[in-house]
Write a protein that holds these residues in place. Structure first.
Motif, short mmCIF file in Angstrom:
data_model
loop_
_atom_site.label_atom_id
_atom_site.label_comp_id
_atom_site.label_asym_id
_atom_site.label_seq_id
_atom_site.Cartn_x
_atom_site.Cartn_y
_atom_site.Cartn_z
N TYR C 390 -9.92 9.57 24.87
CA TYR C 390 -11.13 9.54 25.71
C TYR C 390 -12.31 10.18 24.99
CZ TYR C 390 -10.26 7.13 29.99
OH TYR C 390 -10.07 6.13 30.88
N THR C 391 -12.06 11.22 24.18
CA THR C 391 -13.17 11.80 23.45
C THR C 391 -13.58 10.90 22.29
OG1 THR C 391 -11.75 13.10 22.00
CG2 THR C 391 -12.46 14.15 24.02
N LEU C 392 -12.60 10.39 21.54
CA LEU C 392 -12.94 9.68 20.30
C LEU C 392 -13.23 8.21 20.51
CD1 LEU C 392 -10.53 11.30 17.72
CD2 LEU C 392 -13.00 11.49 17.86
N ALA C 393 -12.44 7.54 21.34
CA ALA C 393 -12.66 6.10 21.52
C ALA C 393 -13.64 5.85 22.66
CB ALA C 393 -11.33 5.39 21.77
N ALA C 394 -13.33 6.41 23.83
CA ALA C 394 -14.22 6.17 24.98
C ALA C 394 -15.54 6.92 24.80
CB ALA C 394 -13.54 6.59 26.27
N GLY C 395 -15.51 8.02 24.04
CA GLY C 395 -16.72 8.79 23.82
C GLY C 395 -17.39 8.40 22.52
N SER C 396 -16.88 8.91 21.41
CA SER C 396 -17.55 8.72 20.12
C SER C 396 -17.79 7.25 19.77
CB SER C 396 -16.73 9.38 19.01
OG SER C 396 -16.73 10.76 19.19
N LEU C 397 -16.78 6.41 20.01
CA LEU C 397 -16.94 5.01 19.62
C LEU C 397 -18.05 4.34 20.45
CD1 LEU C 397 -15.65 3.22 17.52
CD2 LEU C 397 -14.08 2.35 19.24
N PHE C 398 -18.14 4.72 21.73
CA PHE C 398 -19.23 4.18 22.55
C PHE C 398 -20.57 4.70 22.04
CE2 PHE C 398 -18.08 1.74 26.42
CZ PHE C 398 -16.76 1.51 26.09
N GLY C 399 -20.60 5.97 21.66
CA GLY C 399 -21.82 6.53 21.09
C GLY C 399 -22.17 5.80 19.80
N PHE C 400 -21.14 5.50 19.02
CA PHE C 400 -21.38 4.78 17.77
C PHE C 400 -22.00 3.41 18.05
CE2 PHE C 400 -19.93 1.53 14.78
CZ PHE C 400 -20.59 1.97 13.64
N PHE C 401 -21.42 2.69 19.00
CA PHE C 401 -21.95 1.35 19.28
C PHE C 401 -23.35 1.42 19.88
CE2 PHE C 401 -17.46 -0.24 19.07
CZ PHE C 401 -17.69 -1.04 17.97
N ALA C 402 -23.61 2.44 20.69
CA ALA C 402 -24.97 2.62 21.20
C ALA C 402 -25.92 2.72 20.01
CB ALA C 402 -25.05 3.87 22.07
N GLY C 403 -25.54 3.56 19.05
CA GLY C 403 -26.36 3.74 17.87
C GLY C 403 -26.41 2.49 17.01
N PHE C 404 -25.28 1.80 16.92
CA PHE C 404 -25.22 0.62 16.06
C PHE C 404 -26.15 -0.47 16.57
CE2 PHE C 404 -23.54 -3.25 14.20
CZ PHE C 404 -23.20 -2.84 12.92
N TYR C 405 -26.08 -0.78 17.86
CA TYR C 405 -26.96 -1.81 18.42
C TYR C 405 -28.42 -1.36 18.35
CZ TYR C 405 -23.29 -4.88 20.19
OH TYR C 405 -22.26 -5.77 20.28
N PHE C 406 -28.61 -0.06 18.45
CA PHE C 406 -29.96 0.51 18.46
C PHE C 406 -30.60 0.41 17.08
CE2 PHE C 406 -32.63 4.55 18.75
CZ PHE C 406 -33.58 4.01 19.60
N TRP C 407 -29.88 0.84 16.04
CA TRP C 407 -30.48 0.95 14.71
C TRP C 407 -30.21 -0.23 13.80
CZ3 TRP C 407 -28.80 6.23 16.19
CH2 TRP C 407 -29.90 7.07 16.44
N PHE C 408 -29.32 -1.13 14.22
CA PHE C 408 -29.05 -2.31 13.38
C PHE C 408 -30.34 -3.08 13.07
CE2 PHE C 408 -27.74 -6.70 12.58
CZ PHE C 408 -26.74 -6.51 11.65
N PRO C 409 -31.21 -3.31 14.06
CA PRO C 409 -32.47 -4.01 13.75
C PRO C 409 -33.30 -3.26 12.72
CG PRO C 409 -32.16 -3.84 16.12
CD PRO C 409 -31.10 -3.00 15.49
N LYS C 410 -33.29 -1.93 12.79
CA LYS C 410 -34.05 -1.14 11.83
C LYS C 410 -33.47 -1.32 10.43
CE LYS C 410 -37.05 0.89 11.97
NZ LYS C 410 -38.36 0.40 11.48
#
Lengths: 212, 170, 549
Positions: C390-410
């Motif tokens: 829950y910390t690493l997959a449900a937490g960190s991985l979701f945070g990663f994807f938030a960042g990935f979709y956010f900064w991929f265009p940049k």
């Protein structure tokens, strides 16, 4: 059964607390989603509120303090009940538990009695640890090779068995019964089937068995 | 409000909070060996603070800055390190082979840096598609000058540290 | 100052423009970061694949989809791969990409050292994975590799040797990357970028990199100790080395959990603030709490060792529970950012919003496993497995994807697809929770972790089956992600990203998408840095200027 009792009490306490916190944060999140539908623009220009933040941090610290106090007291209680040097009442039996790849051996201090078995997936010949019900029993856990862990899930007790080290724990089994024990620390290929049974029998029956 | 939060204070403050936690450990009677382990980590954080403090001052670094424009030496050094490590597993002869990339890395390393005070020319944004605004207020030359200036300013801080690392590595 | 000549007629070597050298021998922090992220993404799919094989094996009692010995390799490689080779590099690479941009620096400090870090990571990953090709198979002692099980006496396979070598190399690489990024944010900030104008994400990287520098060397020592045990296993017949290994290991092993968490909290913070069109709430409190969080997390390692009977339980329990204070402040700040704001529900925002309740489950159960009397039951059971996923997959991985979709265009100049993004997001939510929620109950019922099979009589069948179905959903979700990536890149011409497509607040959005090699140039100069949200300030000033006075 000290471990189980305390486990249940503290688990109830923490799960209620957790549920409360989760509900509060979920509510705040839903509120945010609901408010974001409003038509009027965002009027807030305030980006921090040091007083509220500081007060909130104090509340959090107080909550943490309460949790630490309650759980540490419970830990003391368990430790007292399972401590090894107690005399009141003195342990009725003392068993050296030796874990090895991949099974268990139980050596009783009295009569040099030894119990072992075969740990295989078909649990017919599993070693059975026989103990007197209602009386404190002291276990001295060690290992002859790698680290194992002595776990009785139904009783919520677990203690590692190290080579070159002995961990002691005193348990009292309230009533006669049989429980499955497992090795909880990964110890190699046959770890999944490294089970044992604990059977608590009335003290007189235990006496007979240990004399035999 | 706090215009002068110095970077070194951030690291020092962090180390200090850790030091408090180490002291608290004494109260709880953990094994001295493992309190010492945590203490050593606080020492590491203090070393970082010291490096940051010195890096900020850097009087010696003035005018001796260089800018690296390529990094093949990185791969070669890594190859040497992993080969040397693999020597422990597969036999020491492999460690001998590690010398080859190590020497190559050392030779490469000098060729990767620009002469003192120089900066790289501006490069195009190479990407899946180029969409930089055409025209604008500066041709490639102006851009290059701007970029070069920025690099040199930035290299000020980097140069000293990089040389330190390099000298400790070789 | 530099002469004009250097730009037009440069002396000495110049950066090459020809791939692959322009990438593999680059000194551009963005390229090194993209290489690292790309490598980690490939490994994410591989390690996730191993997990699917494990879940398939566990779907039914007494299953023989994979052999016991193979299963042990799978969970070892899944766990160690995800932690050493996927999430840690992802977390640090995100920082490597963004920190120089966010603080207005043209480069990362010591780019060749950074590149050395990347290559150590890649070669290390190859060494670890090559264990599968050896006769005895890959390492199979769990990601913790406890002694004496991992000594040559009990694990003679070469795979374990390679595992030690590879993890040593890649973790050393991570230390190098962390050091250069920390140096950049502390000492290479642009003029006007004071420490208290550094964006929240970059502050999260400060805390992260401090932990890496202080805690990762402990792993190197622990792995060195393992290496000694590979040569003379007798070392581990003495208890002090066994318990000492655990201390060394967890002294790294707990901080790394936060290394794999803080950068993603930082990403979530930036995403929430951007899509709420507000400044992140409680900036200073958040910065302080991140640093305190990082310091506290150095002191909690013993909570992994309650059942050893050889640590001062109450100290570690105290410090672990104290973590709820900084964590609570961060939650307060996140919620304060979005409550009352007019939110935009773009894909990055969806991931960031889901992060909040999902990570919370991991955090709240973390208090439970940090309580010794509960841990005596939960340690090494599926409860713990559920908790840290829950910390690493449900937490960190979701945070990663938030960042990935956010900064991929940049990073690429390409917008990722919205439709597939939604499919990816919703399948992830369903898959993650279906996979890991049942594990809490499995643990409570007494299912130990790291077992390849269980008996029909154990009664673990139903919950395991649900969990396995969930993991397949998760697999499909990741395919949707891969498809989104491929489709977006193929259709790049119609999906061009503007410089600041989300109307975000920090400096990386002031430059082009993708940014030029030295981050800012004449066409994209640094804007005035007035706070930790310079672009928001500019927009607000602009609005105000247009208002009639």
């Amino acid at each position: 059964m000290q471990f189980r009792q305390v486990f249940e009490d503290i688990f109830r306490f923490e799960i209620l607390l957790a549920a409360g916190v989760f509900a509060a944060i979920a509510a705040a999140l839903l509120l945010a989603l609901a408010l974001s539908r409003k038509k009027s623009g965002d009027r807030r220009r305030r980006d921090s509120h040091p007083l509220v933040e500081g007060g909130y941090a104090l509340v959090l610290a107080a909550v943490a303090g309460v949790i630490v106090y309650i759980t540490a007291s419970a830990h003391d209680e368990v430790r007292e009940a399972s401590t090894t040097n107690r005399t009141d009442p003195a342990p009725a039996a003392e068993v050296k538990v030796t874990a090895f790849q991949w099974c268990w051996q139980f050596d009783y201090a009295r009569n040099d009695k030894t119990v072992t078995g075969v740990c295989s997936e078909k649990d017919r010949k599993l070693p059975t640890l026989i103990v007197p019900a209602g009386q404190p029993v002291k276990f001295n856990l060690t290992s002859s090779d790698v680290i194992h862990s002595f776990w009785i899930p139904d009783l919520a007790v677990k203690m590692d068995a190290f080579p070159d080290h002995t961990n002691s724990v005193t348990l009292t089994f309230d009533h006669p019964g049989r429980w499955l024990g497992r090795c909880a620390e990964f110890c190699g290929p046959y770890h999944p089937s490294m089970h044992f049974y604990v059977r608590a029998v009335p003290p007189e029956q235990y006496e007979q068995w240990v004399q035999a | 409000m706090n215009p002068a939060l110095k970077p070194v204070l951030v690291v020092l403050g962090w180390a200090a909070f850790n030091a408090v936690l180490v002291l608290l450990m004494l109260v709880y009677g953990e094994n001295a060996l493992f309190i010492g382990m945590y203490g050593a980590a606080v020492g590491l954080a203090l070393l970082v603070a010291g490096a940051v403090f010195l890096g900020r001052r850097d009087p010696a670094g003035q005018g001796r800055r260089t800018v690296a424009v390529a990094s093949q030496s990185g791969l070669l050094f890594a190859l040497a390190a992993v080969l040397a490590g693999a020597g422990l597993i597969f036999g020491y002869w492999l460690t001998g082979f590690a010398i080859i990339p190590l020497l190559a890395a050392l030779a490469r390393q000098r060729k990767e840096v620009l002469p003192r005070g120089a900066a790289p020319a501006a490069t195009e944004v190479s990407t899946l598609h180029s969409q930089r605004p055409q025209g604008g207020d500066g041709g490639p030359v102006a851009k290059g000058v701007k970029a070069a200036t920025a690099t040199v300013v930035a290299a000020k801080a980097a140069g000293w540290w990089r040389r330190r690392r390099r000298s400790s590595r070789t | 100052m530099t002469s004009r000549l250097t730009a037009t007629e440069p002396p000495g070597p110049q950066p090459t423009h020809e791939p692959p050298r322009s990438w593999l021998a680059s000194t551009d922090h963005k390229r090194i970061a993209i290489l690292t992220l790309g490598t980690a993404l490939v490994l994410l799919f591989a390690m996730g694949g191993l997990a699917l094989a494990m879940r398939t094996q566990l779907a039914q009692p007494d299953s023989d989809f994979v052999q016991n010995d193979t299963y042990n390799q799978l969970f070892t490689m899944h766990g160690s791969g995800m932690i050493y080779l996927v999430i840690t590099p992802m977390a640090l690479a995100l920082g490597l990409y963004l920190v120089p941009l966010q603080v207005g620096s043209p480069t990362v400090a010591a780019p060749r050292t950074t590149m050395l870090g990347y290559w150590l990571y890649v070669l290390g990953a190859i060494a670890v994975l090559s264990g599968f090709l050896t006769a005895g198979g890959a390492a199979k002692e769990g990601w913790t590799a406890y002694t004496p099980l991992s000594s040559a006496r009990f694990a003679p396979n070469v795979g374990t040797d390679l595992w030690i070598l590879g993890n040593f190399a890649s973790s050393l690489g991570m230390i190098l990357i962390a050091g250069t990024v920390l140096w950049t944010v502390l000492l290479k900030r642009a003029r006007g970028m004071t420490m208290l104008r550094v964006p929240v994400f970059s502050w999260a990287m400060v805390a992260t990199n401090l932990m890496v520098l202080a805690a990762f060397p402990s792993l190197l020592i622990a792995l060195g100790l393992l290496a000694v045990g590979r040569m003379s296993p007798d070392v581990f017949s003495s208890n002090v080395w066994n318990i000492g290994y655990q201390h060394l290991f967890w002294f790294y092993g707990h901080p790394v959990v936060y290394v794999m968490f803080f950068p993603f909290v930082g990403a979530v913070a930036e995403v929430l603030a951007t899509f709420a069109r507000r400044r992140f709430f409680g900036y200073k409190a958040t910065v302080l709490s991140l640093l305190a969080f990082a310091a506290l997390s150095m002191s909690v390692w013993g909570h992994h060792m309650f059942t050893t009977g050889q640590v001062a339980d109450d100290y570690y329990s105290l410090t672990s529970i104290a973590l709820l204070v900084p964590a609570g402040i961060e939650y307060f700040a996140m919620l304060g950012t979005i409550i009352g704001a007019r939110l935009r529900f773009s894909v990055p925002m969806l991931f960031a919003l889901a992060f909040i309740p999902q990570f919370l489950v991991g955090g709240l159960t973390g208090i439970m496993v940090a309580t010794p009397v509960l841990d005596y039951q939960m340690q090494d059971s599926y409860f713990v497995v559920a908790h840290f996923h829950y910390t690493l997959a449900a937490g960190s991985l979701f945070g990663f994807f938030a960042g990935f979709y956010f900064w991929f265009p940049k990073a690429t100049g390409i917008m990722l697809g919205k439709g597939l993004g939604h499919v990816h997001f919703w399948l992830m939510v369903v898959g993650i929770n279906a996979t890991f929620l049942p594990m809490f109950w499995l643990g409570m019922e007494g299912m130990p972790r790291r077992v390849a099979s269980y008996l029909p009589t154990d009664g673990f069948g139903t919950l395991n089956f649900i969990s396995t179905v969930g993991s397949w959903v998760l697999g499909v979700a990741m395919l949707a992600f891969a498809a989104n990536l491929v489709v977006s890149i193929v259709r790049r011409r119609t999906r061009r990203a503007a410089d600041n497509p989300w109307e975000a607040h920090t400096l990386e959005w002031a430059t082009s998408s993708p940014p030029p090699p030295l981050n800012f140039d004449a066409a994209h100069p640094l804007p005035p840095i007035t706070s930790f949200t310079p672009l928001l300030d500019l927009r607000r000033k602009h609005v105000k200027d247009r208002e009639p006075t």
